[in-house]
Design a protein around this motif. Sequence first.
Motif, PDB file in Angstrom:
ATOM      1  N   PHE A  47       7.767  -7.572   1.451  1.00  0.00           N
ATOM      2  CA  PHE A  47       7.765  -6.349   0.650  1.00  0.00           C
ATOM      3  C   PHE A  47       7.064  -5.263   1.451  1.00  0.00           C
ATOM      4  O   PHE A  47       5.961  -5.451   1.952  1.00  0.00           O
ATOM      5  CB  PHE A  47       7.037  -6.580  -0.678  1.00  0.00           C
ATOM      6  N   TYR A  48       7.729  -4.117   1.567  1.00  0.00           N
ATOM      7  CA  TYR A  48       7.200  -3.007   2.368  1.00  0.00           C
ATOM      8  C   TYR A  48       6.474  -2.015   1.465  1.00  0.00           C
ATOM      9  O   TYR A  48       7.048  -1.494   0.496  1.00  0.00           O
ATOM     10  CB  TYR A  48       8.347  -2.313   3.099  1.00  0.00           C
ATOM     11  N   CYS A  49       5.187  -1.778   1.780  1.00  0.00           N
ATOM     12  CA  CYS A  49       4.389  -0.802   1.034  1.00  0.00           C
ATOM     13  C   CYS A  49       4.414   0.527   1.781  1.00  0.00           C
ATOM     14  O   CYS A  49       3.975   0.588   2.941  1.00  0.00           O
ATOM     15  CB  CYS A  49       2.946  -1.274   0.888  1.00  0.00           C
ATOM     16  N   ARG A  50       4.925   1.576   1.156  1.00  0.00           N
ATOM     17  CA  ARG A  50       4.945   2.883   1.822  1.00  0.00           C
ATOM     18  C   ARG A  50       3.531   3.427   1.997  1.00  0.00           C
ATOM     19  O   ARG A  50       3.191   3.986   3.028  1.00  0.00           O
ATOM     20  CB  ARG A  50       5.794   3.869   1.016  1.00  0.00           C
ATOM     21  N   ASN A  51       2.721   3.318   0.939  1.00  0.00           N
ATOM     22  CA  ASN A  51       1.318   3.764   1.008  1.00  0.00           C
ATOM     23  C   ASN A  51       1.213   5.200   1.525  1.00  0.00           C
ATOM     24  O   ASN A  51       0.510   5.475   2.499  1.00  0.00           O
ATOM     25  CB  ASN A  51       0.501   2.828   1.904  1.00  0.00           C
ATOM     26  N   GLU A  52       1.939   6.099   0.910  1.00  0.00           N
ATOM     27  CA  GLU A  52       1.935   7.494   1.350  1.00  0.00           C
ATOM     28  C   GLU A  52       0.514   8.059   1.312  1.00  0.00           C
ATOM     29  O   GLU A  52      -0.194   7.924   0.327  1.00  0.00           O
ATOM     30  CB  GLU A  52       2.873   8.332   0.472  1.00  0.00           C
ATOM     31  N   GLY A  53       0.120   8.674   2.418  1.00  0.00           N
ATOM     32  CA  GLY A  53      -1.242   9.168   2.570  1.00  0.00           C
ATOM     33  C   GLY A  53      -2.133   8.196   3.324  1.00  0.00           C
ATOM     34  O   GLY A  53      -3.253   8.528   3.696  1.00  0.00           O
ATOM     35  N   HIS A  54      -1.620   7.004   3.540  1.00  0.00           N
ATOM     36  CA  HIS A  54      -2.379   5.980   4.266  1.00  0.00           C
ATOM     37  C   HIS A  54      -1.410   5.215   5.172  1.00  0.00           C
ATOM     38  O   HIS A  54      -0.271   5.671   5.393  1.00  0.00           O
ATOM     39  CB  HIS A  54      -3.064   5.041   3.274  1.00  0.00           C
ATOM     40  N   LYS A  55      -1.826   4.086   5.683  1.00  0.00           N
ATOM     41  CA  LYS A  55      -0.966   3.305   6.567  1.00  0.00           C
ATOM     42  C   LYS A  55      -0.006   2.442   5.758  1.00  0.00           C
ATOM     43  O   LYS A  55      -0.413   1.797   4.801  1.00  0.00           O
ATOM     44  CB  LYS A  55      -1.810   2.380   7.453  1.00  0.00           C
ATOM     45  N   PRO A  56       1.280   2.418   6.136  1.00  0.00           N
ATOM     46  CA  PRO A  56       2.184   1.464   5.500  1.00  0.00           C
ATOM     47  C   PRO A  56       1.810   0.032   5.866  1.00  0.00           C
ATOM     48  O   PRO A  56       1.129  -0.183   6.867  1.00  0.00           O
ATOM     49  CB  PRO A  56       3.560   1.828   6.082  1.00  0.00           C
ATOM     50  N   GLN A  57       2.245  -0.912   5.045  1.00  0.00           N
ATOM     51  CA  GLN A  57       1.958  -2.308   5.344  1.00  0.00           C
ATOM     52  C   GLN A  57       3.078  -3.185   4.806  1.00  0.00           C
ATOM     53  O   GLN A  57       3.847  -2.767   3.936  1.00  0.00           O
ATOM     54  CB  GLN A  57       0.613  -2.746   4.747  1.00  0.00           C
ATOM     55  N   VAL A  58       3.190  -4.386   5.346  1.00  0.00           N
ATOM     56  CA  VAL A  58       4.184  -5.361   4.913  1.00  0.00           C
ATOM     57  C   VAL A  58       3.437  -6.560   4.363  1.00  0.00           C
ATOM     58  O   VAL A  58       2.565  -7.119   5.037  1.00  0.00           O
ATOM     59  CB  VAL A  58       5.100  -5.775   6.074  1.00  0.00           C
ATOM     60  N   ILE A  59       3.780  -6.957   3.144  1.00  0.00           N
ATOM     61  CA  ILE A  59       3.137  -8.100   2.515  1.00  0.00           C
ATOM     62  C   ILE A  59       4.189  -9.153   2.189  1.00  0.00           C
ATOM     63  O   ILE A  59       5.394  -8.882   2.208  1.00  0.00           O
ATOM     64  CB  ILE A  59       2.374  -7.698   1.234  1.00  0.00           C
ATOM     65  N   SER A  60       3.731 -10.348   1.896  1.00  0.00           N
ATOM     66  CA  SER A  60       4.648 -11.417   1.504  1.00  0.00           C
ATOM     67  C   SER A  60       5.240 -11.107   0.137  1.00  0.00           C
ATOM     68  O   SER A  60       4.566 -10.579  -0.755  1.00  0.00           O
ATOM     69  CB  SER A  60       3.909 -12.756   1.467  1.00  0.00           C
ATOM     70  N   ALA A  61       6.506 -11.439  -0.035  1.00  0.00           N
ATOM     71  CA  ALA A  61       7.162 -11.198  -1.320  1.00  0.00           C
ATOM     72  C   ALA A  61       6.500 -11.984  -2.443  1.00  0.00           C
ATOM     73  O   ALA A  61       6.611 -11.612  -3.619  1.00  0.00           O
ATOM     74  CB  ALA A  61       8.640 -11.561  -1.220  1.00  0.00           C
ATOM     75  N   SER A  62       5.810 -13.056  -2.103  1.00  0.00           N
ATOM     76  CA  SER A  62       5.139 -13.853  -3.138  1.00  0.00           C
ATOM     77  C   SER A  62       4.007 -13.082  -3.809  1.00  0.00           C
ATOM     78  O   SER A  62       3.537 -13.488  -4.877  1.00  0.00           O
ATOM     79  CB  SER A  62       4.606 -15.144  -2.529  1.00  0.00           C
ATOM     80  N   LYS A  63       3.579 -11.987  -3.201  1.00  0.00           N
ATOM     81  CA  LYS A  63       2.498 -11.188  -3.763  1.00  0.00           C
ATOM     82  C   LYS A  63       3.009 -10.079  -4.698  1.00  0.00           C
ATOM     83  O   LYS A  63       2.210  -9.328  -5.251  1.00  0.00           O
ATOM     84  CB  LYS A  63       1.662 -10.569  -2.651  1.00  0.00           C
ATOM     85  N   VAL A  64       4.317  -9.969  -4.855  1.00  0.00           N
ATOM     86  CA  VAL A  64       4.891  -8.945  -5.716  1.00  0.00           C
ATOM     87  C   VAL A  64       4.765  -9.367  -7.172  1.00  0.00           C
ATOM     88  O   VAL A  64       5.097 -10.503  -7.539  1.00  0.00           O
ATOM     89  CB  VAL A  64       6.371  -8.698  -5.346  1.00  0.00           C
TER      90      VAL A  64
END
Length: 486
Positions: free
Chosen positions: A104-121
């Motif tokens: 899962f891709y986090c845009r995190n606008e205003g900060h750094k984007p990050q990629v997390i495991s889909a299991s954390k959604v």
Amino acid sequence: VHGGFCERHHMRRPCTILAVICVCLVSLSVFRAARLSTRGIHPTLLERYVASLHTREWACPHGDPELARDGQSFIPITRVNDDYCDCDDGSDEPSTGACASGTFYCRNEGHKPQVISASKVNDHICDCCDGADEWRSPNLCANTCDEKGREAREAVFAALQAARAGNAQLKALVEQSESQLAVLRTELAGLEPLLHQATQDAADAKQVYDQTKARAEETQQAEAAKAEIAAAATGSAPATAPDPTQSPSDGGAGMTQSRRVAVTNSGAQDEVEVQHWMRMEGMDSDPTPEAAPVDVEDVNDDVQVVDEEAPPAISEEEQAKQLYDERKKSLDELTRKHRELTEKLEADYGPDHRLFALRSDCAKFTTPEYEYSVCPYRDVVQKEIRGGRSTVLGRWKGWAKDYTRMSFTGGERCWGGPDRECEVTVQCGMELTVRTVEEPNRCLYTATIAAPVFCDDTLVKRLEQEASSFSHRSQTGHAYGDEIEL
């Protein structure tokens, strides 16, 4: 069919209305599919999802074999983000947690984007600073991206400033290291002929000593044999060697050779002193006329007091051994210096020999219980604050290929366990310091050190690019361009 049914039941108009409703429902389904959510999709994959909307199907690298075509499995686009995992790589569920292998891709606008495991959604834990991973609970997570972005920007700019300062020191350290290594090379070159000569001298002295020792042993054996033959002929015990401390003229009275007498420049002995000594030794059996008193004024002023005891004679064998010992000691010292210089010059000091500056330095780190000392190219030691007992956590083994980690192995053995080891990660810093020391596993330690030698040009360029991207984000208000609406 529908027309016949309607005619038979006189329901022509209601059936027409029913057909219109069915068409609308199908159109609505298509419309909803056209608005496929981009939540959790990485920007680099957006074009692929957009293209699949036109074909109305999604290609899985691996999936249902019955749906395979051209080495890929295809599923209807309506099965993307339906909370059911169809593709082995989880690519059909970018917005849900249905696929364990998905991301899962986090845009995190205003900060750094990050990629997390889909299991954390949607697990009720806020992993993205914008809360996008908990989209089923919109009020669960506060958007902290601006605050975290500001902290990150400050950290990046501070790191960039330190990296630039450390990089300036690095250039000076490289020049200093090259100069010191040149001195060591010159010293080693000058040591080579000395070591060669010392080796030859020691070998010559050893040969002389061995020969002399052999002759002495042969002489001793020959004398012993003669003594045994003489003793057998006379029927007496073999004669022993005379005591060198006995004078041959003392008549057995025990008079030692050590005599301190007054000797004038002409070599005449003072008769008064001689008579005095003879009386002390009991050797004045023959009466002699009393000597006339001697006026001290008449004695030559230039009188010296000497020790009549001569140093014991040193045998030829002992002289040869002393010479060999001296030359062997000199050879050992030169060999030690040669070995140390060679080890220093052959060690791995990284690009431009910049890491040579660490060889003679140590950094310390103190906790309430211990003081840690990290010495590159030597060891890592733990010392108790109370009691002062020291434990070696590891001895120098070498660098990782990218020079970002040091390995120290073969430390003191743990009680009932393996030898201690320590892995040291390096960072850029203004001076050599230890920032962290931990023991994540029993007898396995980790540490982090910082030093100017790690502030290379690559790090400076990376931080400059990151700082520039922060500046761009603050101007546009987006972390990565405008969102593509599907």
